[in-house]
Design a protein around this motif. Structure first.
Motif, PDB file in Angstrom:
ATOM      1  N   SER A 177       2.516   8.678   5.816  1.00  0.00           N
ATOM      2  CA  SER A 177       3.907   8.669   5.335  1.00  0.00           C
ATOM      3  C   SER A 177       4.139   7.569   4.305  1.00  0.00           C
ATOM      4  N   ARG A 178       3.630   6.386   4.558  1.00  0.00           N
ATOM      5  CA  ARG A 178       3.817   5.277   3.608  1.00  0.00           C
ATOM      6  C   ARG A 178       3.092   5.540   2.287  1.00  0.00           C
ATOM      7  N   MET A 179       1.935   6.141   2.377  1.00  0.00           N
ATOM      8  CA  MET A 179       1.193   6.459   1.155  1.00  0.00           C
ATOM      9  C   MET A 179       1.884   7.590   0.390  1.00  0.00           C
ATOM     10  N   ALA A 180       2.446   8.552   1.109  1.00  0.00           N
ATOM     11  CA  ALA A 180       3.204   9.632   0.456  1.00  0.00           C
ATOM     12  C   ALA A 180       4.440   9.049  -0.228  1.00  0.00           C
ATOM     13  N   GLN A 181       5.080   8.094   0.410  1.00  0.00           N
ATOM     14  CA  GLN A 181       6.246   7.431  -0.189  1.00  0.00           C
ATOM     15  C   GLN A 181       5.845   6.754  -1.496  1.00  0.00           C
ATOM     16  N   LEU A 182       4.697   6.119  -1.506  1.00  0.00           N
ATOM     17  CA  LEU A 182       4.174   5.473  -2.709  1.00  0.00           C
ATOM     18  C   LEU A 182       3.947   6.505  -3.820  1.00  0.00           C
ATOM     19  N   LEU A 183       3.389   7.643  -3.467  1.00  0.00           N
ATOM     20  CA  LEU A 183       3.194   8.714  -4.449  1.00  0.00           C
ATOM     21  C   LEU A 183       4.531   9.218  -4.979  1.00  0.00           C
TER      22      LEU A 183
ATOM     23  N   GLY B 157      -3.785  12.543  -8.398  1.00  0.00           N
ATOM     24  CA  GLY B 157      -3.966  11.122  -8.173  1.00  0.00           C
ATOM     25  C   GLY B 157      -4.619  10.886  -6.828  1.00  0.00           C
ATOM     26  N   ILE B 158      -5.107   9.683  -6.650  1.00  0.00           N
ATOM     27  CA  ILE B 158      -5.658   9.283  -5.360  1.00  0.00           C
ATOM     28  C   ILE B 158      -4.959   7.991  -4.963  1.00  0.00           C
ATOM     29  N   ALA B 159      -4.095   8.095  -3.955  1.00  0.00           N
ATOM     30  CA  ALA B 159      -3.474   6.894  -3.403  1.00  0.00           C
ATOM     31  C   ALA B 159      -4.519   6.242  -2.504  1.00  0.00           C
ATOM     32  N   ILE B 160      -4.663   4.938  -2.636  1.00  0.00           N
ATOM     33  CA  ILE B 160      -5.665   4.208  -1.861  1.00  0.00           C
ATOM     34  C   ILE B 160      -4.972   3.085  -1.118  1.00  0.00           C
ATOM     35  N   ALA B 161      -5.344   2.902   0.148  1.00  0.00           N
ATOM     36  CA  ALA B 161      -4.809   1.786   0.924  1.00  0.00           C
ATOM     37  C   ALA B 161      -5.904   1.160   1.759  1.00  0.00           C
ATOM     38  N   THR B 162      -5.976  -0.163   1.688  1.00  0.00           N
ATOM     39  CA  THR B 162      -6.722  -0.904   2.695  1.00  0.00           C
ATOM     40  C   THR B 162      -5.660  -1.316   3.696  1.00  0.00           C
ATOM     41  N   LEU B 163      -5.963  -1.197   4.967  1.00  0.00           N
ATOM     42  CA  LEU B 163      -4.967  -1.452   5.997  1.00  0.00           C
ATOM     43  C   LEU B 163      -5.036  -2.886   6.512  1.00  0.00           C
ATOM     44  N   GLU B 164      -3.882  -3.385   6.893  1.00  0.00           N
ATOM     45  CA  GLU B 164      -3.811  -4.732   7.454  1.00  0.00           C
ATOM     46  C   GLU B 164      -4.678  -4.831   8.709  1.00  0.00           C
ATOM     47  N   LYS B 165      -4.657  -3.767   9.513  1.00  0.00           N
ATOM     48  CA  LYS B 165      -5.519  -3.709  10.693  1.00  0.00           C
ATOM     49  C   LYS B 165      -5.962  -2.260  10.901  1.00  0.00           C
ATOM     50  N   PRO B 166      -7.139  -2.056  11.473  1.00  0.00           N
ATOM     51  CA  PRO B 166      -7.652  -0.698  11.676  1.00  0.00           C
ATOM     52  C   PRO B 166      -6.738   0.128  12.586  1.00  0.00           C
ATOM     53  N   ILE B 167      -6.743   1.448  12.353  1.00  0.00           N
ATOM     54  CA  ILE B 167      -5.931   2.373  13.154  1.00  0.00           C
ATOM     55  C   ILE B 167      -6.809   3.498  13.707  1.00  0.00           C
ATOM     56  N   LEU B 168      -6.300   4.145  14.735  1.00  0.00           N
ATOM     57  CA  LEU B 168      -6.989   5.308  15.292  1.00  0.00           C
ATOM     58  C   LEU B 168      -6.875   6.473  14.320  1.00  0.00           C
TER      59      LEU B 168
END
Length: 153
Positions: A26-32, A77-88
Motif C-alpha cells: 500500500s505504501r509503495m502504491a501510494q508512492l507510485l 516503473g519499478i518502485a523499490i523499497a528497502t525496509l526498516e525491518k524485515p517483514i513476513l
C-alpha cells in the motif's frame, strides 16, 4: 526497454516503515500514485494481489518482486523499497523480506510486453549476492539506481 528506463529516484524509498506485506504494498502504491505512475491505488493494489494469488513473489534472500498488469498504470516503473525491518512474506526460501521491487505495468499499453523482459533483467541482477549486499546498504535512490544499472550517476 532498458532497466534504466523504469528506474526513478522519486519512487525509491530507503528504510520504509511497514509492519507487514499489505502495508508495504500500500505504501509503495501510494508512492507510485503521488508520482503519477498510477491513476488509482485501490485498483492497482487489487491487480497486484491478483498476481500474488497465482504464485510466490518472494524470491528468497530477503527479496520480493511483486508484479502484475494493471489498467491503472499510466507509465512503466519499478518502485523499490528497502525496509526498516524485515517483514513476513511468502518466499521460496521461507524467510522474511527486507527489499521490495514493485513493478508497475499496464496490461493495455505497448510497454506491457516488456514486463517479462524487465522482470528477467531484475531477477538476473538480484542473483548477485554482492549486489544485494550493496543495495541493502544504500542511502539514496540515486545509489540504488547506480548499483542496479552499473552506471555512475
Amino acid at each position: 526497454m532498458q532497466l534504466r528506463d523504469v528506474l526513478d529516484e522519486k519512487i525509491i524509498r530507503i528504510g520504509l516503515k511497514a509492519e507487514n506485506k499489505d502495508e508495504a504494498i500500500s505504501r509503495m502504491a501510494q508512492l507510485l500514485y503521488e508520482n503519477q505512475y498510477i491513476d488509482d491505488i485501490e485498483s492497482f493494489v487489487r491487480d497486484i494481489y491478483l498476481r500474488e494469488s497465482e504464485g510466490i513473489t518472494g524470491i528468497g534472500n530477503g527479496i520480493a518482486i511483486p508484479h502484475g498488469k494493471s489498467p491503472s498504470a499510466r507509465q512503466p516503473g519499478i518502485a523499490i523499497a528497502t525496509l526498516e525491518k524485515p517483514i513476513l512474506w511468502e518466499t521460496l526460501d521461507g524467510g522474511t523480506v527486507d527489499t521490495i521491487f514493485l513493478f508497475c505495468v499496464n496490461a493495455n499499453r505497448d510497454f506491457a510486453r516488456n514486463h517479462m523482459l524487465l522482470l528477467s533483467k531484475v531477477a538476473a541482477k538480484l542473483a548477485d549476492d554482492d549486489l544485494i549486499d550493496k543495495i541493502r546498504k544504500v542511502s539514496s535512490g540515486r545509489d540504488m539506481i547506480s548499483y542496479l544499472t552499473d552506471e555512475k550517476l
